[in-house]
Design a protein around this motif. Structure first.
Motif, PDB file in Angstrom:
ATOM      1  N   THR A 108      17.920   4.535 -17.588  1.00 14.16           N
ATOM      2  CA  THR A 108      18.873   5.118 -19.489  1.00 14.16           C
ATOM      3  C   THR A 108      20.250   5.111 -18.559  1.00 14.16           C
ATOM      4  N   GLY A 109      20.306   4.535 -19.478  1.00 17.33           N
ATOM      5  CA  GLY A 109      22.139   3.726 -19.128  1.00 17.33           C
ATOM      6  C   GLY A 109      22.703   2.507 -20.234  1.00 17.33           C
ATOM      7  N   PHE A 110      23.697   1.791 -19.894  1.00 19.17           N
ATOM      8  CA  PHE A 110      23.885   0.801 -21.173  1.00 19.17           C
ATOM      9  C   PHE A 110      23.797  -0.190 -20.277  1.00 19.17           C
ATOM     10  N   PHE A 111      23.823  -1.414 -20.998  1.00 18.92           N
ATOM     11  CA  PHE A 111      24.088  -3.111 -20.432  1.00 18.92           C
ATOM     12  C   PHE A 111      25.371  -3.429 -19.813  1.00 18.92           C
ATOM     13  N   THR A 112      25.689  -4.275 -19.052  1.00 18.12           N
ATOM     14  CA  THR A 112      26.780  -3.890 -18.383  1.00 18.12           C
ATOM     15  C   THR A 112      27.768  -5.975 -18.780  1.00 18.12           C
ATOM     16  N   THR A 113      26.182  -6.126 -19.007  1.00 15.25           N
ATOM     17  CA  THR A 113      25.827  -7.711 -19.221  1.00 15.25           C
ATOM     18  C   THR A 113      25.129  -8.042 -19.438  1.00 15.25           C
ATOM     19  N   TYR A 114      24.994  -9.148 -20.497  1.00 11.42           N
ATOM     20  CA  TYR A 114      23.857  -9.747 -21.470  1.00 11.42           C
ATOM     21  C   TYR A 114      24.570 -11.834 -21.364  1.00 11.42           C
ATOM     22  N   GLU A 115      23.351 -12.488 -21.349  1.00 12.47           N
ATOM     23  CA  GLU A 115      24.316 -14.048 -20.828  1.00 12.47           C
ATOM     24  C   GLU A 115      22.826 -14.447 -21.724  1.00 12.47           C
ATOM     25  N   GLU A 116      22.659 -16.102 -22.705  1.00 17.46           N
ATOM     26  CA  GLU A 116      21.975 -16.567 -22.932  1.00 17.46           C
ATOM     27  C   GLU A 116      22.597 -17.966 -22.496  1.00 17.46           C
ATOM     28  N   GLU A 117      21.606 -19.123 -21.435  1.00 16.44           N
ATOM     29  CA  GLU A 117      21.576 -20.210 -21.287  1.00 16.44           C
ATOM     30  C   GLU A 117      20.948 -21.161 -21.250  1.00 16.44           C
ATOM     31  N   GLY A 118      21.609 -22.005 -21.417  1.00 15.70           N
ATOM     32  CA  GLY A 118      20.658 -23.137 -21.626  1.00 15.70           C
ATOM     33  C   GLY A 118      21.233 -24.464 -20.977  1.00 15.70           C
ATOM     34  N   SER A 119      20.490 -25.788 -21.153  1.00 17.08           N
ATOM     35  CA  SER A 119      20.828 -26.886 -20.632  1.00 17.08           C
ATOM     36  C   SER A 119      19.801 -28.179 -20.956  1.00 17.08           C
ATOM     37  N   VAL A 120      20.043 -29.320 -21.104  1.00 19.16           N
ATOM     38  CA  VAL A 120      18.520 -30.340 -21.507  1.00 19.16           C
ATOM     39  C   VAL A 120      17.975 -30.789 -20.218  1.00 19.16           C
ATOM     40  N   SER A 121      18.563 -30.684 -19.228  1.00 18.46           N
ATOM     41  CA  SER A 121      17.893 -30.894 -17.911  1.00 18.46           C
ATOM     42  C   SER A 121      17.306 -29.546 -17.804  1.00 18.46           C
ATOM     43  N   GLU A 122      17.108 -28.332 -17.704  1.00 14.26           N
ATOM     44  CA  GLU A 122      16.614 -27.092 -17.490  1.00 14.26           C
ATOM     45  C   GLU A 122      15.249 -27.272 -19.194  1.00 14.26           C
ATOM     46  N   GLY A 123      16.041 -27.844 -20.028  1.00 17.74           N
ATOM     47  CA  GLY A 123      14.352 -27.942 -20.977  1.00 17.74           C
ATOM     48  C   GLY A 123      14.137 -26.769 -21.668  1.00 17.74           C
ATOM     49  N   VAL A 124      15.315 -25.547 -21.130  1.00 14.91           N
ATOM     50  CA  VAL A 124      14.388 -23.917 -21.636  1.00 14.91           C
ATOM     51  C   VAL A 124      15.918 -22.923 -22.008  1.00 14.91           C
ATOM     52  N   TYR A 125      15.848 -22.491 -23.089  1.00 11.79           N
ATOM     53  CA  TYR A 125      16.978 -21.432 -23.299  1.00 11.79           C
ATOM     54  C   TYR A 125      16.817 -20.150 -22.834  1.00 11.79           C
ATOM     55  N   THR A 126      17.278 -19.169 -21.614  1.00  8.47           N
ATOM     56  CA  THR A 126      17.344 -18.112 -21.426  1.00  8.47           C
ATOM     57  C   THR A 126      18.082 -17.236 -21.234  1.00  8.47           C
ATOM     58  N   PHE A 127      17.329 -15.799 -21.225  1.00  7.63           N
ATOM     59  CA  PHE A 127      18.531 -15.165 -21.066  1.00  7.63           C
ATOM     60  C   PHE A 127      19.162 -14.033 -19.632  1.00  7.63           C
ATOM     61  N   SER A 128      19.705 -13.117 -19.766  1.00 11.23           N
ATOM     62  CA  SER A 128      19.871 -12.791 -18.233  1.00 11.23           C
ATOM     63  C   SER A 128      20.668 -11.420 -18.663  1.00 11.23           C
ATOM     64  N   GLY A 129      20.272 -10.044 -18.194  1.00 12.34           N
ATOM     65  CA  GLY A 129      21.193  -8.807 -18.891  1.00 12.34           C
ATOM     66  C   GLY A 129      21.305  -7.914 -17.323  1.00 12.34           C
ATOM     67  N   GLU A 130      22.263  -7.011 -16.745  1.00 18.92           N
ATOM     68  CA  GLU A 130      22.351  -6.322 -16.225  1.00 18.92           C
ATOM     69  C   GLU A 130      22.819  -4.970 -16.746  1.00 18.92           C
ATOM     70  N   PHE A 131      21.811  -3.972 -16.205  1.00 15.46           N
ATOM     71  CA  PHE A 131      21.835  -2.772 -17.101  1.00 15.46           C
ATOM     72  C   PHE A 131      22.340  -1.733 -16.201  1.00 15.46           C
ATOM     73  N   ARG A 132      23.156  -0.565 -16.070  1.00 15.28           N
ATOM     74  CA  ARG A 132      24.135  -0.099 -15.110  1.00 15.28           C
ATOM     75  C   ARG A 132      23.278   1.584 -15.118  1.00 15.28           C
ATOM     76  N   VAL A 133      22.576   2.443 -14.823  1.00 22.84           N
ATOM     77  CA  VAL A 133      21.825   3.038 -14.563  1.00 22.84           C
ATOM     78  C   VAL A 133      22.703   4.911 -14.447  1.00 22.84           C
ATOM     79  N   ASN A 134      22.787   5.306 -15.761  1.00 19.57           N
ATOM     80  CA  ASN A 134      23.129   6.556 -15.303  1.00 19.57           C
ATOM     81  C   ASN A 134      21.780   7.788 -15.557  1.00 19.57           C
ATOM     82  N   GLU A 135      20.510   7.603 -15.703  1.00 14.18           N
ATOM     83  CA  GLU A 135      19.699   8.699 -15.427  1.00 14.18           C
ATOM     84  C   GLU A 135      18.341   7.875 -15.295  1.00 14.18           C
TER      85      GLU A 135
END
Length: 139
Positions: free
Chosen positions: A102-129
């Motif tokens: 249980t906690g909250f996301f401290t970061t969230y990012e979406e990115e993509g590029s022609v060279s990679e050919g795929v759209y990705t996401f990432s997130g970091e989550f702070r755990v409080n419990e």
């Protein structure tokens, strides 16, 4: 419902399974405090032997994946990240054992590029419990 897993792992955000997770990391960091005192001298010298105690534990989870526009789990992850709301991230293995964080996301990012050919996401989550999840409890 079809199971959505990677390497035998299942990730849920607020009870909704997140598809196309490609990486998940659960980390602990222990902060320490120096409690060295005048009596902590090496015998036969005037050199202090430092002593420390654990003073705080920080815990985070990080996840990455391939964006799927119609995935309810990814939509929920993005929604709570963008709003700063508390959330529950459940991470279980192939036997249903793991943790409910249980906690909250401290970061969230979406990115993509022609060279990679795929759209990705990432997130970091702070755990409080954190609570343990047993395979006997998960269904």
């Amino acid at each position: 419902m079809t199971e959505k897993r990677f390497a035998g792992t299942r990730i849920e955000v607020n009870g909704i399974v997140v598809a196309k997770i490609t990486s998940f990391t659960h980390s602990l960091e222990v902060e320490e405090a120096d409690v060295t005192g005048l009596g902590d001298v090496d015998e036969g010298s005037s050199v202090f032997r430092q002593k420390f105690i654990a003073s705080a534990i920080g815990e985070t989870a990080a996840m990455e994946g391939v964006v799927l526009v119609d995935d309810a789990g990814q939509s929920e992850l993005k929604r709570v990240a963008e709003s700063g709301q508390d959330a529950v991230v459940k991470h279980t293995d192939e036997n249903g054992n793991g943790y409910e964080l249980t906690g909250f996301f401290t970061t969230y990012e979406e990115e993509g590029s022609v060279s990679e050919g795929v759209y990705t996401f990432s997130g970091e989550f702070r755990v409080n419990e954190k609570s343990v999840v047993s395979g006997d409890e998960s269904a």
